[in-house]
Design an enzyme around this catalytic site. Structure first.
Site, PDB file in Angstrom:
ATOM      1  N   THR A 151     -48.594  19.829  34.356  1.00 52.82           N
ATOM      2  CA  THR A 151     -49.069  18.446  34.319  1.00 52.82           C
ATOM      3  C   THR A 151     -47.918  17.487  34.033  1.00 52.82           C
ATOM      4  O   THR A 151     -47.197  17.645  33.047  1.00 52.82           O
ATOM      5  CB  THR A 151     -50.141  18.275  33.232  1.00 52.82           C
ATOM      6  OG1 THR A 151     -51.217  19.178  33.501  1.00 52.82           O
ATOM      7  CG2 THR A 151     -50.661  16.845  33.212  1.00 52.82           C
TER       8      THR A 151
ATOM      9  N   CYS B 238     -54.480  19.890  27.476  1.00 51.76           N
ATOM     10  CA  CYS B 238     -54.822  19.007  28.602  1.00 51.76           C
ATOM     11  C   CYS B 238     -55.376  17.659  28.149  1.00 51.76           C
ATOM     12  O   CYS B 238     -54.690  16.644  28.199  1.00 51.76           O
ATOM     13  CB  CYS B 238     -55.834  19.707  29.523  1.00 51.76           C
ATOM     14  SG  CYS B 238     -55.113  20.994  30.551  1.00 51.76           S
TER      15      CYS B 238
END
Length: 439
Positions: A125, A265
């Site tokens: 990410t 996340c």
């Protein structure tokens, strides 16, 4: 012949750089179809995998024992592969700015071992622009090769949900994009070997990067809304769980619940979006507010513990508090960015050193990360307060009688039970006269 066809014919190999909660399932899945090299810089982790043990519990030790995946900590082995997938963590620094050291390090490593005709796909990410503006230049400098001519690059954000046995790697739609249409299609074909949920191609790498940070920012905002409601309802004397249950009877309710927001996340990705937005001159209000609310929930819960101890006529600094759970989510050994730590830190400000129980977490990892020792629930006794912080199945299976044996022998109204996730039967507990609070 396309690289995809060479992989299928086992004339070329795929490498997976970073064998954690994300990389390991991907590597094992591909190894069922093609030749795969699994690389990680952690020698100890590699030896654990070679011994047939899966500490992540994502694929299971049996799958590790039977996989054809070649585990290695030798970076030169990457020269045998032509298709590289990068799945290293991308955390944030203390000041909440992106820490790109792992992904930059992986780029240097792959670049040193990159050969002509290769494809490098990033799953880590990042904020939009990192792959093309930071990673590709590193690959080019280290390899002496030119992207788009000698090798190609793509981005396919990881969407694995640790501990989720329903939404698995193979069933989740895969987002894919490359530096050009040809690389996009080739990368999509490779992922189609293992993804049953289908592959969704997008027009640019930046778009693919944005999809990842936005989907988790959306969840973060929705949970922050529920957390804010929980804090207000606590002052109003309204049971948030009852409100949520009632709201969810409507067809268009989103089903979000209040709680701690940690992990690699949801508790991290919004900061990547905020960083790049602010760098471009836009100061987010909604996303930033959501982060502030969610980051403050550990302290809010700790304050609720203190208030309930006082109301139960307990001497706070002498109170024995037991916290059940330190992983960032239920039925998962992942302790990264666990917000239970915030509860622990705040309690220590009141001279309370809580006892921690978690059958899923690894004792060594917890000590290294948080300097906390885990204990077995069977040795718990004389507790003044029990905090159910994580919804592990093992905790949900405990009865009120089980908890009662862990408390100090006292009147029930002096036994404080903090149910963060609302997993216990409120009516049963109140009928017993416990001092009970839930988020």
């Amino acid at each position: 012949m396309l690289l995809y066809e060479k992989l299928v014919n086992k004339e070329e190999k795929l490498s997976l750089v970073g064998l954690g909660y994300v990389g390991l399932p991907i590597a094992v899945a591909f190894a069922k179809q093609i030749n795969v090299i699994g690389f990680d810089t952690n020698d100890k982790k590699i030896e654990i995998y070679k011994s047939g043990v899966d500490p992540t519990k994502e694929v299971g030790s049996e799958a590790i024992k039977n996989t054809t995946l070649e585990f290695t900590a030798d970076e030169t082995k990457l020269r045998e592969a032509k298709f590289h997938i990068v799945a290293v963590p991308t955390p944030v620094n203390q000041d909440k700015t992106p820490n790109l050291d792992p992904v930059e390090g992986a780029s240097h490593l792959i670049g040193r071992n990159l050969t002509k005709g290769s494809i490098v796909v990033y799953e880590s990410t990042v904020y939009p622009g990192v792959t093309e503006e930071i990673c590709i230049p590193i690959l080019e400098k280290e390899s002496g090769l030119k992207c788009g001519i000698d090798f190609r690059v793509g981005y396919s954000p990881e969407r694995i949900n640790p501990g989720d046995k329903i939404h698995r790697l193979e069933t989740i739609t895969k987002i894919v994009s490359g530096v050009d249409d040809e690389s996009t299609m080739e990368i999509a074909n490779v992922y189609n070997l293992i993804i049953k949920g289908g592959v969704h191609t997008v027009s640019s790498i930046k778009t693919a990067e944005a999809i990842k940070v936005v989907e988790n920012s959306q969840r973060d905002i929705n949970i922050a809304f529920m957390n804010e409601l929980a804090m207000v309802f606590d002052r109003m004397g309204i049971d948030t769980n009852e409100v949520v249950e009632g709201m969810n009877t409507k067809w268009n309710a989103l089903g979000f619940k209040p709680g701690l927001v940690g992990g690699h996340c949801i508790g991290v990705d919004p900061y990547y979006f905020l960083y790049e937005a602010e760098r471009l001159g836009y100061h987010s209000q909604i996303i930033a507010a959501g982060r502030r609310i969610n980051d403050g929930m550990g302290e809010f819960i700790a304050d609720a513990i203190i208030k309930n101890l006082i109301q139960a006529n307990k001497v706070v600094r002498r109170s024995k508090v037991v916290i059940f759970g330190i992983t960032f989510k239920e039925n998962c050994p992942d302790i990264r960015n666990s917000k239970v730590e915030d509860i622990i830190k705040t309690l220590k400000e009141y001279c309370i050193d809580p006892i921690i129980v978690d059958p899923w977490a690894n004792q060594e990892d917890v000590w290294n990360e948080y300097k906390v020792e885990l204990v077995d629930k069977d040795v718990i006794n004389d507790a003044d307060c029990i905090v159910l912080a994580v919804e592990h199945n093992e905790f949900k299976a405990l009865t009120l009688d089980d908890f009662d044996k862990m408390f100090v022998k006292d009147q029930n109204d002096k036994k404080v039970l903090i149910d963060v996730k609302g997993i216990l039967n409120k009516d049963e507990i109140q009928a017993k006269g416990y001092s009970y609070w839930r988020l």
